[in-house]
Design a protein around this motif. Structure first.
Motif, PDB file in Angstrom:
ATOM      1  N   GLY A 144     -59.800  -7.832   9.939  1.00 39.60           N
ATOM      2  CA  GLY A 144     -59.378  -7.214   8.696  1.00 39.60           C
ATOM      3  C   GLY A 144     -59.491  -5.709   8.711  1.00 39.60           C
ATOM      4  N   GLU A 145     -59.682  -5.121   9.894  1.00 40.75           N
ATOM      5  CA  GLU A 145     -59.796  -3.660  10.002  1.00 40.75           C
ATOM      6  C   GLU A 145     -58.427  -2.992  10.054  1.00 40.75           C
ATOM      7  OE1 GLU A 145     -64.002  -3.955  12.507  1.00 40.75           O
ATOM      8  OE2 GLU A 145     -62.132  -3.504  13.543  1.00 40.75           O
ATOM      9  N   ALA A 146     -57.388  -3.765  10.320  1.00 41.32           N
ATOM     10  CA  ALA A 146     -56.008  -3.275  10.289  1.00 41.32           C
ATOM     11  C   ALA A 146     -55.183  -4.234   9.446  1.00 41.32           C
ATOM     12  CB  ALA A 146     -55.435  -3.179  11.701  1.00 41.32           C
ATOM     13  N   ASP A 147     -54.295  -3.682   8.631  1.00 41.76           N
ATOM     14  CA  ASP A 147     -53.416  -4.525   7.820  1.00 41.76           C
ATOM     15  C   ASP A 147     -52.206  -4.999   8.607  1.00 41.76           C
ATOM     16  OD1 ASP A 147     -54.767  -4.321   5.228  1.00 41.76           O
ATOM     17  OD2 ASP A 147     -54.221  -2.207   5.328  1.00 41.76           O
ATOM     18  N   LEU A 148     -51.800  -4.198   9.583  1.00 37.60           N
ATOM     19  CA  LEU A 148     -50.576  -4.515  10.303  1.00 37.60           C
ATOM     20  C   LEU A 148     -50.594  -3.844  11.667  1.00 37.60           C
ATOM     21  CD1 LEU A 148     -47.145  -4.926   8.741  1.00 37.60           C
ATOM     22  CD2 LEU A 148     -47.269  -3.333  10.648  1.00 37.60           C
ATOM     23  N   LEU A 149     -50.043  -4.529  12.659  1.00 36.95           N
ATOM     24  CA  LEU A 149     -49.910  -3.973  14.011  1.00 36.95           C
ATOM     25  C   LEU A 149     -48.440  -3.689  14.284  1.00 36.95           C
ATOM     26  CD1 LEU A 149     -52.078  -6.571  16.011  1.00 36.95           C
ATOM     27  CD2 LEU A 149     -52.884  -4.545  14.775  1.00 36.95           C
ATOM     28  N   ILE A 150     -48.169  -2.567  14.946  1.00 37.56           N
ATOM     29  CA  ILE A 150     -46.828  -2.287  15.471  1.00 37.56           C
ATOM     30  C   ILE A 150     -47.009  -2.111  16.973  1.00 37.56           C
ATOM     31  CG2 ILE A 150     -44.803  -0.804  15.385  1.00 37.56           C
ATOM     32  CD1 ILE A 150     -45.659   0.117  12.629  1.00 37.56           C
ATOM     33  N   GLN A 162     -45.291 -12.821  13.300  1.00 38.44           N
ATOM     34  CA  GLN A 162     -44.767 -11.636  13.979  1.00 38.44           C
ATOM     35  C   GLN A 162     -43.280 -11.516  13.702  1.00 38.44           C
ATOM     36  OE1 GLN A 162     -43.754 -12.689  18.385  1.00 38.44           O
ATOM     37  NE2 GLN A 162     -45.749 -13.626  17.949  1.00 38.44           N
ATOM     38  N   GLU A 163     -42.752 -10.306  13.894  1.00 36.01           N
ATOM     39  CA  GLU A 163     -41.322 -10.081  13.667  1.00 36.01           C
ATOM     40  C   GLU A 163     -40.862  -8.907  14.529  1.00 36.01           C
ATOM     41  OE1 GLU A 163     -38.370  -8.778   9.996  1.00 36.01           O
ATOM     42  OE2 GLU A 163     -40.154  -9.988   9.549  1.00 36.01           O
ATOM     43  N   LEU A 164     -39.726  -9.064  15.173  1.00 38.25           N
ATOM     44  CA  LEU A 164     -39.155  -7.996  16.001  1.00 38.25           C
ATOM     45  C   LEU A 164     -38.627  -6.879  15.117  1.00 38.25           C
ATOM     46  CD1 LEU A 164     -38.135  -6.950  18.796  1.00 38.25           C
ATOM     47  CD2 LEU A 164     -36.010  -8.191  18.318  1.00 38.25           C
ATOM     48  N   GLU A 272     -39.829  -4.886  23.529  1.00 42.41           N
ATOM     49  CA  GLU A 272     -39.560  -5.397  22.189  1.00 42.41           C
ATOM     50  C   GLU A 272     -40.722  -5.001  21.293  1.00 42.41           C
ATOM     51  OE1 GLU A 272     -38.915  -9.621  23.017  1.00 42.41           O
ATOM     52  OE2 GLU A 272     -36.784  -9.283  22.603  1.00 42.41           O
ATOM     53  N   GLN A 273     -40.467  -4.039  20.421  1.00 40.92           N
ATOM     54  CA  GLN A 273     -41.508  -3.549  19.512  1.00 40.92           C
ATOM     55  C   GLN A 273     -41.521  -4.408  18.255  1.00 40.92           C
ATOM     56  OE1 GLN A 273     -43.876  -1.656  20.212  1.00 40.92           O
ATOM     57  NE2 GLN A 273     -44.031   0.215  18.998  1.00 40.92           N
ATOM     58  N   CYS A 274     -42.689  -4.967  17.954  1.00 44.75           N
ATOM     59  CA  CYS A 274     -42.804  -5.937  16.862  1.00 44.75           C
ATOM     60  C   CYS A 274     -43.858  -5.501  15.857  1.00 44.75           C
ATOM     61  CB  CYS A 274     -43.191  -7.310  17.417  1.00 44.75           C
ATOM     62  SG  CYS A 274     -42.030  -7.980  18.624  1.00 44.75           S
ATOM     63  N   MET A 275     -43.817  -6.129  14.708  1.00 46.11           N
ATOM     64  CA  MET A 275     -44.909  -5.985  13.748  1.00 46.11           C
ATOM     65  C   MET A 275     -45.603  -7.331  13.601  1.00 46.11           C
ATOM     66  SD  MET A 275     -42.995  -5.698  10.050  1.00 46.11           S
ATOM     67  CE  MET A 275     -41.511  -6.639   9.636  1.00 46.11           C
ATOM     68  N   GLN A 276     -46.904  -7.266  13.362  1.00 48.82           N
ATOM     69  CA  GLN A 276     -47.689  -8.487  13.185  1.00 48.82           C
ATOM     70  C   GLN A 276     -48.712  -8.269  12.082  1.00 48.82           C
ATOM     71  OE1 GLN A 276     -50.151 -10.148  16.528  1.00 48.82           O
ATOM     72  NE2 GLN A 276     -49.077 -12.039  15.978  1.00 48.82           N
ATOM     73  N   TRP A 277     -48.935  -9.309  11.274  1.00 46.93           N
ATOM     74  CA  TRP A 277     -49.885  -9.236  10.184  1.00 46.93           C
ATOM     75  C   TRP A 277     -50.715 -10.506  10.175  1.00 46.93           C
ATOM     76  CZ3 TRP A 277     -44.735  -9.851  10.147  1.00 46.93           C
ATOM     77  CH2 TRP A 277     -44.198 -11.032   9.604  1.00 46.93           C
ATOM     78  N   HIS A 278     -51.835 -10.476   9.487  1.00 48.58           N
ATOM     79  CA  HIS A 278     -52.738 -11.627   9.444  1.00 48.58           C
ATOM     80  C   HIS A 278     -52.091 -12.766   8.669  1.00 48.58           C
ATOM     81  CE1 HIS A 278     -56.394 -13.980   9.083  1.00 48.58           C
ATOM     82  NE2 HIS A 278     -57.025 -13.107   9.853  1.00 48.58           N
ATOM     83  N   LYS A 279     -52.264 -13.975   9.167  1.00 50.76           N
ATOM     84  CA  LYS A 279     -51.631 -15.147   8.548  1.00 50.76           C
ATOM     85  C   LYS A 279     -52.098 -15.366   7.116  1.00 50.76           C
ATOM     86  CE  LYS A 279     -55.071 -18.114  10.819  1.00 50.76           C
ATOM     87  NZ  LYS A 279     -55.259 -19.160  11.857  1.00 50.76           N
ATOM     88  N   TYR A 280     -53.323 -14.928   6.791  1.00 54.47           N
ATOM     89  CA  TYR A 280     -53.812 -15.099   5.429  1.00 54.47           C
ATOM     90  C   TYR A 280     -53.188 -14.097   4.462  1.00 54.47           C
ATOM     91  CZ  TYR A 280     -57.487 -17.899   7.643  1.00 54.47           C
ATOM     92  OH  TYR A 280     -58.179 -18.829   8.361  1.00 54.47           O
ATOM     93  N   LYS A 281     -52.481 -13.079   5.001  1.00 55.85           N
ATOM     94  CA  LYS A 281     -51.949 -12.023   4.141  1.00 55.85           C
ATOM     95  C   LYS A 281     -50.419 -12.027   4.081  1.00 55.85           C
ATOM     96  CE  LYS A 281     -55.947  -8.981   4.621  1.00 55.85           C
ATOM     97  NZ  LYS A 281     -56.415  -7.597   4.848  1.00 55.85           N
ATOM     98  N   SER A 282     -49.822 -13.147   4.443  1.00 52.35           N
ATOM     99  CA  SER A 282     -48.357 -13.223   4.425  1.00 52.35           C
ATOM    100  C   SER A 282     -47.778 -13.015   3.037  1.00 52.35           C
ATOM    101  CB  SER A 282     -47.892 -14.574   4.980  1.00 52.35           C
ATOM    102  OG  SER A 282     -48.135 -14.656   6.367  1.00 52.35           O
ATOM    103  N   GLN A 283     -48.514 -13.433   1.996  1.00 53.35           N
ATOM    104  CA  GLN A 283     -48.013 -13.302   0.626  1.00 53.35           C
ATOM    105  C   GLN A 283     -48.584 -12.085  -0.095  1.00 53.35           C
ATOM    106  OE1 GLN A 283     -45.555 -15.352  -0.107  1.00 53.35           O
ATOM    107  NE2 GLN A 283     -45.914 -16.235   1.930  1.00 53.35           N
ATOM    108  N   ASP A 284     -49.306 -11.254   0.590  1.00 50.86           N
ATOM    109  CA  ASP A 284     -49.835 -10.030  -0.003  1.00 50.86           C
ATOM    110  C   ASP A 284     -48.664  -9.161  -0.466  1.00 50.86           C
ATOM    111  OD1 ASP A 284     -50.660  -7.377  -0.352  1.00 50.86           O
ATOM    112  OD2 ASP A 284     -52.109  -7.438   1.277  1.00 50.86           O
ATOM    113  N   PRO A 285     -48.519  -8.891  -1.780  1.00 49.08           N
ATOM    114  CA  PRO A 285     -47.361  -8.143  -2.265  1.00 49.08           C
ATOM    115  C   PRO A 285     -47.200  -6.773  -1.616  1.00 49.08           C
ATOM    116  CG  PRO A 285     -48.535  -9.156  -4.092  1.00 49.08           C
ATOM    117  CD  PRO A 285     -49.402  -9.331  -2.873  1.00 49.08           C
ATOM    118  N   GLY A 286     -48.314  -6.096  -1.364  1.00 48.40           N
ATOM    119  CA  GLY A 286     -48.238  -4.794  -0.721  1.00 48.40           C
ATOM    120  C   GLY A 286     -47.698  -4.878   0.688  1.00 48.40           C
ATOM    121  N   LEU A 287     -48.143  -5.879   1.447  1.00 49.76           N
ATOM    122  CA  LEU A 287     -47.662  -6.035   2.821  1.00 49.76           C
ATOM    123  C   LEU A 287     -46.239  -6.575   2.857  1.00 49.76           C
ATOM    124  CD1 LEU A 287     -50.768  -7.315   4.816  1.00 49.76           C
ATOM    125  CD2 LEU A 287     -49.854  -5.007   4.608  1.00 49.76           C
ATOM    126  N   VAL A 288     -45.861  -7.355   1.855  1.00 48.92           N
ATOM    127  CA  VAL A 288     -44.460  -7.791   1.764  1.00 48.92           C
ATOM    128  C   VAL A 288     -43.564  -6.570   1.608  1.00 48.92           C
ATOM    129  CG1 VAL A 288     -42.783  -9.028   0.333  1.00 48.92           C
ATOM    130  CG2 VAL A 288     -44.979 -10.094   0.878  1.00 48.92           C
TER     131      VAL A 288
END
Length: 308
Positions: A144-150, A162-164, A272-288
């Motif tokens: 939980g130290e990062a919200d998202l990886l690129i 994950q998503e390309l 292939e540069q992708c983004m990845q987020w924690h599975k528990y935060k898929s519905q987080d409105p800010g991360l959406v």
């Protein structure tokens, strides 16, 4: 709050203690005094009937019991944060949230400006905190130290969505006045040259080296290592070294440094540069919202004219 006689606030203290391996640093992380943190450790030891952290020289080392608890405690805290602490709605123009994003200096130079331009157009009040490149970014996501990886696809965790975002090619940068700029850059000359490469902090290898060995059965002679990608083109100036660089970054640096860009004589698969987020935060409105902004930033970047 208590669960099975355990004060759940102690889990936060345990997480900090296991992360920092120090009562003093854990106290700073928790905004508590060292004595209060030491008291929390004593209560944890009593509850788990285990020392949890023991003094070894000048450091504290976790016991086997503590190591077994570490990931489970972090998982619980991430779940609580994603389920309870995140607001149900997100308005970028009024939010005081900080988005913590793992991104290399390459990503910050070629991609992030498009992200920030779009955020600015929406009058975004949220803050963006870009975290330094390390060899194991998945751990930052898990904790939980990062919200998202690129990051490139090859470094993604299989445990989270994950998503390309976009694809990136590679070119070779050489000093404009050096011998490597004279004549074609053949595979023989490429392999005989010294190479300037990026080595992440705490890393033990390079994806390029792995690909060269796996795909072509060859090894490059590494002459210089740097902890960032942006420095690579500059470090070939005045030498006969070669830097294999992301094409977009190389074209930017060509406007600054006396370098020439050549196609790689050995085929290198596009990144292939992708983004990845924690599975528990898929519905987080800010991360959406943030993920949507990242998609639009990739489209904006790809629409940008290619510089010669």
């Amino acid at each position: 709050m208590r669960f099975n006689r355990l004060d759940l606030n102690l889990l936060v203290a345990l997480d900090a203690l296991l992360t920092e391996r120090s009562i003093t640093r854990a106290a700073e992380r928790l905004n508590l005094s060292p004595s209060a943190t030491s008291n929390a450790l004593a209560r944890l030891r009593e509850y788990f009937d285990d020392e949890l952290l023991v003094q070894v020289g000048r450091k504290m080392a976790p016991t086997p019991r503590a190591l077994g608890l570490e990931e489970a405690v972090r998982d619980v805290l991430v779940r609580v944060d994603s389920a309870i602490a995140i607001p149900p709605q997100f308005d970028p123009s009024t939010s005081d949230r900080t988005f913590r994003i793992f991104a290399s200096d390459y990503t910050q130079l070629v991609f992030v400006p498009h992200l920030l331009a779009l955020a600015s157009a929406e009058r975004c009040a949220a803050r963006f905190d870009f975290l330094p490149q390390v060899s194991n970014p998945q751990r930052s996501l898990e904790r939980g130290e990062a919200d998202l990886l690129i990051i490139p696809r090859g470094f993604l965790s299989p445990d989270h969505p994950q998503e390309l975002l976009y694809a990136e090619d590679f070119v070779c940068a050489v000093w404009r006045d050096g011998t490597m700029a004279r004549g074609p850059l053949s595979a023989e000359r490429y392999l005989a040259a010294g190479h300037v490469v990026m080595q992440p902090q705490g890393g033990t290898g390079s994806s390029f080296e792995q690909e060269m060995a796996t795909r072509h059965g060859v090894t490059r002679r590494v002459a210089v290592t740097s902890y960032g990608f942006a420095t690579l083109p500059a470090l070939v100036v005045g030498t006969d070294f070669v830097a294999t660089v992301h094409a977009r970054l190389a074209r930017q640096m060509q406007q600054i440094y006396p370098i020439e860009l050549r196609p790689s004589p050995l085929p290198i698969a596009p990144m292939e540069q992708c983004m990845q987020w924690h599975k528990y935060k898929s519905q987080d409105p800010g991360l959406v919202w943030l993920r949507s902004l990242l998609r639009r930033a990739a489209v904006r970047m790809d629409a940008e004219p290619i510089k010669a």
